[in-house]
Design a protein around this motif. Structure first.
Motif, PDB file in Angstrom:
ATOM      1  N   GLU A   7       1.016  -1.315  -0.394  1.00  0.00           N
ATOM      2  CA  GLU A   7      -0.366   0.191   0.096  1.00  0.00           C
ATOM      3  C   GLU A   7       0.776   1.201  -0.110  1.00  0.00           C
ATOM      4  OE1 GLU A   7      -2.156  -0.194   3.067  1.00  0.00           O
ATOM      5  OE2 GLU A   7      -3.985  -2.247   2.418  1.00  0.00           O
ATOM      6  N   ILE A   8       1.454   1.542   0.845  1.00  0.00           N
ATOM      7  CA  ILE A   8       2.809   1.877   0.694  1.00  0.00           C
ATOM      8  C   ILE A   8       3.509   2.552  -0.789  1.00  0.00           C
ATOM      9  CG2 ILE A   8       4.855   3.114   1.783  1.00  0.00           C
ATOM     10  CD1 ILE A   8       3.877   1.977   4.449  1.00  0.00           C
ATOM     11  N   THR A  10       2.619   1.479  -3.074  1.00  0.00           N
ATOM     12  CA  THR A  10       1.531   2.441  -4.622  1.00  0.00           C
ATOM     13  C   THR A  10       1.472   3.424  -4.387  1.00  0.00           C
ATOM     14  OG1 THR A  10       0.261   0.291  -4.914  1.00  0.00           O
ATOM     15  CG2 THR A  10      -0.881   1.394  -5.147  1.00  0.00           C
ATOM     16  N   ARG A  11       1.153   4.474  -3.378  1.00  0.00           N
ATOM     17  CA  ARG A  11       1.372   5.246  -2.639  1.00  0.00           C
ATOM     18  C   ARG A  11       2.126   5.960  -3.374  1.00  0.00           C
ATOM     19  NH1 ARG A  11      -1.588   7.932   3.207  1.00  0.00           N
ATOM     20  NH2 ARG A  11      -1.031  10.439   3.017  1.00  0.00           N
ATOM     21  N   LEU A  58       4.043  10.084   5.629  1.00  0.00           N
ATOM     22  CA  LEU A  58       3.888  10.389   4.148  1.00  0.00           C
ATOM     23  C   LEU A  58       3.589  10.973   3.290  1.00  0.00           C
ATOM     24  CD1 LEU A  58       1.666   6.489   3.853  1.00  0.00           C
ATOM     25  CD2 LEU A  58       4.132   7.216   2.406  1.00  0.00           C
ATOM     26  N   GLU A  62       4.913  13.279   0.101  1.00  0.00           N
ATOM     27  CA  GLU A  62       3.585  13.902  -0.966  1.00  0.00           C
ATOM     28  C   GLU A  62       3.877  15.448  -1.275  1.00  0.00           C
ATOM     29  OE1 GLU A  62       0.477  10.273  -0.459  1.00  0.00           O
ATOM     30  OE2 GLU A  62       0.729  11.963   0.889  1.00  0.00           O
TER      31      GLU A  62
END
Length: 291
Positions: A7-8, A10-11, A58, A62
């Motif tokens: 999941e990380i 992908t993010r 995160l 981002e």
């Protein structure tokens, strides 16, 4: 089954060239586990505090912050250096400078005084001090905040007693150097160093503005002026009066400025032995001047 690690990853994919690596490194720090352990444990339950740390990290990534700043440390020459956004992120290509410096100093055991100009995080100075236990160093930087980071790294690796930190523009003046501490280099005068090394700002201004690094790391440590040699040129005019006879200057340079840097050195030091060294990618990376 989707795992936290995937999941990380992908993010991070839209904002990183190495999302899987970055995801595992980030989780390893949050879990305080080796990265190999993280990769071997697909199911990674996090505590509430760890979940908050992950969410905050995160969000910073981002928002455009570089992973090493989020982690607060980065590896260089086998050492884990603490870093902040006040200093450049240490990079593998700079290890060539450290390798050449150690090689020359080992071949000349009577030469042990070194100046690291524009020390930043202290990566060069501290690495040299760790690997050369009888060396004495002066580390300078124009940034007070950078010097604070460098001091902390010198303390972390137990070499602070052999490095003097001075805030100045390139090299201190006038002589004698009243700013150095009494315990080591007080009364330092001209021709004090066997080796002067530096990873100065060397990216041409127009080029820098087009790079992803622009605005993400300190511009003061990156911008080399119109031709990428502005700060290097100033140091080359200052350095000879600080060097011992047959002393050496080692300067990291921008890969596309090898010929210009070599010509600049040849014009200034007609009697010197001057060499360009390539990094592992085969690009001009290091200018060596033996006066």
């Amino acid at each position: 089954m989707t795992t936290l690690l995937s999941e990380i990853t992908t993010r991070l994919t839209p904002i990183s060239d190495t999302p899987a690596l970055d995801a595992s490194v980030l989780l390893a720090q949050i879990l305080d586990k080796p990265r190999t352990w993280v990769l071997a444990h697909a199911e990674l339950p996090l505590t509430d505090a760890q979940q908050k740390q992950l969410a905050d990290s995160l969000a910073r990534l981002e928002g455009g912050e570089a992973l090493p700043y989020v982690l607060g440390h980065w590896e260089f020459f086998g050492l884990e250096f603490d870093i902040t956004p006040d200093v450049l992120i240490p990079r593998p290509e700079t290890e060539l400078l450290v390798e050449k410096a150690i090689s020359w100093l080992n071949e000349n055991p009577g030469r042990r005084t070194i100046a690291d100009v524009g020390t930043g995080s202290g990566a060069i100075a501290v690495s040299l001090a760790v690997h050369l236990r009888d060396a004495r160093l002066l580390a300078t930087d124009i940034s007070h905040e950078a010097l604070q980071v460098a001091r902390e790294n010198a303390l972390k690796f137990g070499v602070i007693d052999r490095i003097d930190f001075v805030q100045c523009d390139l090299l201190p003046a006038p002589f004698p150097l009243a700013l150095c501490s009494a315990r080591s280099m007080a009364g330092l005068e001209a021709r004090a160093f066997d080796l002067i090394c530096a990873n100065l700002p060397y990216i041409p201004s127009e080029t820098l503005r087009c790079l992803p690094i622009y605005g993400r790391e300190p511009t003061l440590a990156l911008d080399g002026g119109s031709d990428g040699l502005q700060v290097i040129r100033r140091l080359l005019h200052l350095a000879p009066r600080w060097l011992t006879p047959d002393g050496v200057i080692l300067l990291e340079i921008e890969a596309t400025r090898g010929e210009q840097a070599h010509n600049l050195a040849c014009g200034l030091f007609s009697e010197a032995s001057i060499h360009l060294h390539q990094d592992l990618a085969g690009q001009d990376r290091l200018l060596e001047i033996i006066l």
